[in-house]
Each structure stands twice: as C-alpha cells, then as structure tokens.
Design a protein around this motif. Structure first.
Motif, PDB file in Angstrom:
ATOM      1  N   GLY A   1      14.764  11.936  55.924  1.00 39.73           N
ATOM      2  CA  GLY A   1      15.073  10.705  56.884  1.00 39.73           C
ATOM      3  C   GLY A   1      16.358  10.127  56.991  1.00 39.73           C
ATOM      4  N   ALA A   2      17.385  10.810  56.200  1.00 39.16           N
ATOM      5  CA  ALA A   2      18.630  10.214  56.313  1.00 39.16           C
ATOM      6  C   ALA A   2      19.422  10.383  57.680  1.00 39.16           C
ATOM      7  CB  ALA A   2      19.448  10.662  54.867  1.00 39.16           C
ATOM      8  N   TYR A   3      19.168  11.508  58.163  1.00 41.66           N
ATOM      9  CA  TYR A   3      19.813  12.014  59.505  1.00 41.66           C
ATOM     10  C   TYR A   3      18.794  12.517  60.354  1.00 41.66           C
ATOM     11  CZ  TYR A   3      22.750  14.554  62.716  1.00 41.66           C
ATOM     12  OH  TYR A   3      23.193  15.265  63.575  1.00 41.66           O
ATOM     13  N   ALA A   4      18.967  12.043  61.755  1.00 44.31           N
ATOM     14  CA  ALA A   4      18.168  12.812  62.790  1.00 44.31           C
ATOM     15  C   ALA A   4      19.093  12.793  64.063  1.00 44.31           C
ATOM     16  CB  ALA A   4      16.824  12.005  63.096  1.00 44.31           C
TER      17      ALA A   4
ATOM     18  N   ARG B   1      24.670  21.247  53.101  1.00 46.78           N
ATOM     19  CA  ARG B   1      24.896  19.957  53.415  1.00 46.78           C
ATOM     20  C   ARG B   1      23.545  19.014  53.649  1.00 46.78           C
ATOM     21  NH1 ARG B   1      28.904  18.145  58.288  1.00 46.78           N
ATOM     22  NH2 ARG B   1      29.986  20.033  57.725  1.00 46.78           N
ATOM     23  N   LEU B   2      22.743  19.782  54.484  1.00 50.65           N
ATOM     24  CA  LEU B   2      21.628  18.757  54.986  1.00 50.65           C
ATOM     25  C   LEU B   2      20.687  18.452  53.875  1.00 50.65           C
ATOM     26  CD1 LEU B   2      20.376  20.743  58.025  1.00 50.65           C
ATOM     27  CD2 LEU B   2      21.134  18.287  58.098  1.00 50.65           C
ATOM     28  N   THR B   3      20.582  19.572  52.858  1.00 51.45           N
ATOM     29  CA  THR B   3      19.688  19.492  51.698  1.00 51.45           C
ATOM     30  C   THR B   3      20.271  18.378  50.640  1.00 51.45           C
ATOM     31  OG1 THR B   3      19.323  21.814  51.950  1.00 51.45           O
ATOM     32  CG2 THR B   3      18.563  20.867  49.940  1.00 51.45           C
ATOM     33  N   GLU B   4      21.681  18.533  50.474  1.00 54.60           N
ATOM     34  CA  GLU B   4      22.285  17.634  49.570  1.00 54.60           C
ATOM     35  C   GLU B   4      22.192  16.156  50.055  1.00 54.60           C
ATOM     36  OE1 GLU B   4      24.917  15.569  47.194  1.00 54.60           O
ATOM     37  OE2 GLU B   4      25.344  15.697  49.415  1.00 54.60           O
ATOM     38  N   ILE B   5      22.308  16.014  51.282  1.00 58.80           N
ATOM     39  CA  ILE B   5      22.060  14.600  51.973  1.00 58.80           C
ATOM     40  C   ILE B   5      20.422  14.204  51.573  1.00 58.80           C
ATOM     41  CG2 ILE B   5      21.688  13.245  54.059  1.00 58.80           C
ATOM     42  CD1 ILE B   5      23.907  14.901  55.181  1.00 58.80           C
ATOM     43  N   GLY B   6      19.510  15.085  51.643  1.00 54.45           N
ATOM     44  CA  GLY B   6      18.200  14.765  51.472  1.00 54.45           C
ATOM     45  C   GLY B   6      17.979  14.446  50.399  1.00 54.45           C
TER      46      GLY B   6
ATOM     47  N   ARG C   1      20.230  13.462  47.909  1.00 58.50           N
ATOM     48  CA  ARG C   1      20.905  12.167  47.639  1.00 58.50           C
ATOM     49  C   ARG C   1      20.271  10.973  48.011  1.00 58.50           C
ATOM     50  NH1 ARG C   1      26.310  13.174  49.816  1.00 58.50           N
ATOM     51  NH2 ARG C   1      25.792  12.172  51.669  1.00 58.50           N
ATOM     52  N   ARG C   2      19.503  11.174  49.215  1.00 59.56           N
ATOM     53  CA  ARG C   2      18.896  10.052  49.593  1.00 59.56           C
ATOM     54  C   ARG C   2      17.608   9.779  49.077  1.00 59.56           C
ATOM     55  NH1 ARG C   2      17.761   6.998  53.986  1.00 59.56           N
ATOM     56  NH2 ARG C   2      15.571   6.105  54.265  1.00 59.56           N
ATOM     57  N   SER C   3      16.934  10.738  48.325  1.00 61.36           N
ATOM     58  CA  SER C   3      15.688  10.707  47.653  1.00 61.36           C
ATOM     59  C   SER C   3      16.035  10.064  46.202  1.00 61.36           C
ATOM     60  CB  SER C   3      14.804  11.772  47.437  1.00 61.36           C
ATOM     61  OG  SER C   3      15.368  13.174  47.371  1.00 61.36           O
ATOM     62  N   ARG C   4      17.172  10.344  45.804  1.00 58.19           N
ATOM     63  CA  ARG C   4      17.836   9.605  44.326  1.00 58.19           C
ATOM     64  C   ARG C   4      18.070   8.451  44.653  1.00 58.19           C
ATOM     65  NH1 ARG C   4      20.959  14.248  43.944  1.00 58.19           N
ATOM     66  NH2 ARG C   4      23.016  13.124  44.418  1.00 58.19           N
ATOM     67  N   THR C   5      18.698   7.757  45.830  1.00 61.46           N
ATOM     68  CA  THR C   5      19.291   6.476  45.979  1.00 61.46           C
ATOM     69  C   THR C   5      18.137   5.727  46.526  1.00 61.46           C
ATOM     70  OG1 THR C   5      20.147   6.960  48.023  1.00 61.46           O
ATOM     71  CG2 THR C   5      21.629   7.212  46.146  1.00 61.46           C
ATOM     72  N   SER C   6      17.219   6.228  47.269  1.00 62.24           N
ATOM     73  CA  SER C   6      16.403   5.284  47.634  1.00 62.24           C
ATOM     74  C   SER C   6      15.253   4.780  46.622  1.00 62.24           C
ATOM     75  CB  SER C   6      15.314   5.737  48.925  1.00 62.24           C
ATOM     76  OG  SER C   6      14.696   6.852  48.459  1.00 62.24           O
ATOM     77  N   GLY C   7      15.159   5.445  45.803  1.00 62.91           N
ATOM     78  CA  GLY C   7      14.467   5.191  44.439  1.00 62.91           C
ATOM     79  C   GLY C   7      12.960   4.702  44.905  1.00 62.91           C
ATOM     80  N   GLY C   8      12.273   5.360  45.903  1.00 63.53           N
ATOM     81  CA  GLY C   8      10.898   5.122  46.348  1.00 63.53           C
ATOM     82  C   GLY C   8       9.907   4.582  44.965  1.00 63.53           C
ATOM     83  N   PRO C   9       9.725   5.504  44.147  1.00 66.98           N
ATOM     84  CA  PRO C   9       8.773   5.294  42.869  1.00 66.98           C
ATOM     85  C   PRO C   9       9.107   3.757  42.298  1.00 66.98           C
ATOM     86  CG  PRO C   9       9.552   7.503  42.715  1.00 66.98           C
ATOM     87  CD  PRO C   9      10.191   6.819  43.926  1.00 66.98           C
ATOM     88  N   ILE C  10      10.477   3.589  42.063  1.00 69.69           N
ATOM     89  CA  ILE C  10      10.688   2.384  41.495  1.00 69.69           C
ATOM     90  C   ILE C  10      10.351   1.194  42.171  1.00 69.69           C
ATOM     91  CG2 ILE C  10      12.646   0.874  40.656  1.00 69.69           C
ATOM     92  CD1 ILE C  10      14.172   3.688  39.823  1.00 69.69           C
TER      93      ILE C  10
END
Length: 191
Positions: free
Chosen positions: A76-79, A133-138, A140-149
């Motif tokens: 969801g970081a880029y569309a 690059r796409l995977t890396e952005i994905g 990085r987003r799931s690391r930084t958005s910290g959903g479970p936290i």
C-alpha cells in the motif's frame, strides 16, 4: 471503471496535481492518504513500462488490476495513478509489446506479445532490480507502520479506559496495573 483515452500522454515533468475519479494524483503517487505527501516519482516512464509489461507477462491483466497489484506488492505504499498507467499501456500497445485480448465487458484486457517477451528478456536485470525496489518498499512500509504494535497499543488504551471508567478501581488495582505496564516497558527495552 476508468477510461484511458482522456490522458494519452503522461503529465510530464511539469507534474503537479490533478484529480481523476477516486484518485488525487501527486507526481504519480495515488493520494489515498497512505503516504505522507512524498513528492517524487517512484518510477520514470521507461521503468513503469517494464514493470507493467512484466506483470502482463505473468498473466493477462486489466489496467485496474495492474494498479492494485503494484499497490499490494508495496503493502500500500505506492499505487501508480490511472492517469499514468493507462497512457503507458497505450504506448506499450503502440510499440507492439502488448495486445488487447477479447474480454467480457468494457474493460480492456492486455496480453504480452512475442515482441514484448523479447523486450523483457533483453532487460531482465533491470526488471529484477525494479521488482526488488517494489518489494523493498513493501517490507520497509510493513516494518515502519508497525501495524501489530498499533493494535496492541489500542487494546491497552481501551482496557485502561474500561477499568478506569468503571468507577470501581482502588489504589491497589492502580498499582497493579502500573506494575504490569512498567514490566512491559522493561521487557521492550531488553529486546
């Protein structure tokens, strides 16, 4: 859903904003509220062509599928916006790299041609780098958005509100709750 013929050309280096359906576009990012207004393009035109071509090679797709697929790959970081994707598809078709398949309904379904496969083979390394690059952005987003936290913090807040709001909380209970939270803090510090 979207009609591609309104914007046959990309909005070019001038950039800026324009609205199209549910999307507000800022420099090729869809403005759906899930990125903090970063204003540089994810891919240049040639790179986006390669990404779309590779996705169509995997299976014939509609323009809308391509936008959603890229969005999923980046968590969801880029569309890419329809105003960029549809003219790029038209260009790939004009270049003979993809062709329209007969499809049900109004949406155009695109499939790769032999020329398209050859084009991808020639640029294999570049394609791999773009998808990395796409995977890396994905990731990085799931690391930084910290959903479970965020979910856990929300749960903590609501349990505290319930307990404090119930009106039956005594000083003993307050100390116990504080001790649990302090213990959690110490555990997190040791991670």
């Amino acid at each position: 859903m979207f009609h591609h013929h309104h914007h046959r050309r990309d909005c070019g280096p001038r950039g800026g904003r324009f609205s199209r359906g549910p999307f507000t576009v800022e420099w090729g990012f869809s403005g759906e509220g899930h990125h903090g207004g970063r204003s540089r393009r994810m891919f240049d035109g040639g790179e986006l062509r390669l990404v779309l071509l590779k996705l169509i090679e995997e299976q014939p797709r509609h323009g809308y599928d391509l936008i959603r697929d890229i969005e999923e790959r980046t968590s969801g970081a880029y569309a890419p916006s329809p105003g960029v994707v549809y003219p790029t598809l038209t260009m790939l078709e004009d270049m003979g790299l993809i062709e329209e398949q007969k499809a049900e309904g109004a949406k155009k379904l695109y499939a790769i041609t032999n020329a398209g496969q050859a084009y991808l083979t020639e640029r294999e390394e570049e394609v791999e780098a773009l998808f990395a690059r796409l995977t890396e952005i994905g990731s990085r987003r799931s690391r930084t958005s910290g959903g479970p936290i965020m979910r856990a913090m929300g749960n903590l807040k609501s349990v505290l509100q319930q307990r404090l709001g119930a009106g039956e909380i005594d000083s003993d209970m307050i100390h116990k709750v504080a001790a649990v939270i302090d213990e959690a803090v110490q555990k997190i510090e040791r991670l």
